[in-house]
Design a protein around this motif. Structure first.
Motif, short mmCIF file in Angstrom:
data_model
loop_
_atom_site.label_atom_id
_atom_site.label_comp_id
_atom_site.label_asym_id
_atom_site.label_seq_id
_atom_site.Cartn_x
_atom_site.Cartn_y
_atom_site.Cartn_z
N LEU A 1 0.83 -1.21 0.00
CA LEU A 1 0.00 0.00 0.00
C LEU A 1 0.86 1.26 0.00
O LEU A 1 0.53 2.24 -0.66
N VAL A 2 1.98 1.22 0.69
CA VAL A 2 2.92 2.35 0.67
C VAL A 2 3.57 2.46 -0.70
O VAL A 2 3.66 3.54 -1.29
N LYS A 3 4.01 1.34 -1.23
CA LYS A 3 4.69 1.33 -2.53
C LYS A 3 3.82 1.95 -3.62
O LYS A 3 4.32 2.63 -4.52
N HIS A 4 2.50 1.76 -3.53
CA HIS A 4 1.59 2.26 -4.57
C HIS A 4 0.88 3.55 -4.16
O HIS A 4 -0.06 3.99 -4.83
N GLY A 5 1.34 4.18 -3.09
CA GLY A 5 0.86 5.50 -2.72
C GLY A 5 -0.45 5.58 -1.98
O GLY A 5 -1.02 6.66 -1.84
N PHE A 6 -0.97 4.47 -1.48
CA PHE A 6 -2.22 4.50 -0.73
C PHE A 6 -1.99 4.83 0.74
O PHE A 6 -2.91 5.27 1.42
N LEU A 7 -0.81 4.56 1.23
CA LEU A 7 -0.38 4.96 2.57
C LEU A 7 0.97 5.65 2.41
O LEU A 7 1.69 5.41 1.45
N THR A 8 1.31 6.47 3.39
CA THR A 8 2.62 7.13 3.36
C THR A 8 3.62 6.32 4.18
O THR A 8 3.21 5.53 5.05
#
Length: 115
Positions: free
Chosen positions: A96-103
């Motif tokens: 999710l971080v890798k794809h920008g959904f979480l920071t």
């Protein structure tokens, strides 16, 4: 945590196939909502999809825990939980971080105990 009859077994890793769903279908995801940040996540989502601002002014009770139980975990317990969820929930959070959904800051917050 391994009983398939209990809700703890079905964390974010279970629902998102240990990150594989995010990795393969990230272009189809609009947003990620987190219960602990519901207001800000919902606001971001509603701006993205031009969703009307709902009135959540529903009166209700806030549940209070009246027992004075210790909520702390030992360092060993925290490490055991991290190890148990490493290849499921934490792998999913990484995707999710890798794809920008979480920071990265969101991920760091999930790695802190207590948060």
């Amino acid at each position: 945590m391994t009983s398939r009859k209990e809700h703890l077994y079905k964390g974010i890793g279970w629902h998102l196939m240990n990150g594989l769903f995010v990795k393969k279908c990230f272009r189809q995801l609009l947003s990620v909502g987190r219960l602990e940040h519901f207001d800000s996540d919902f606001e971001r989502f509603s701006e993205r999809v031009e969703f009307p601002d709902p009135d959540f002014g529903i009166p209700g009770k806030t549940r209070e825990n009246k027992k004075n139980y210790s909520r702390g975990l030992s360092d060993q317990a925290v490490e055991n939980l991290r190890r148990f969820y490493r290849d499921s929930d934490y792998r999913t959070l990484d995707e999710l971080v890798k794809h920008g959904f979480l920071t990265p800051d969101d991920l760091e917050q999930y790695n802190q105990y207590p948060y």
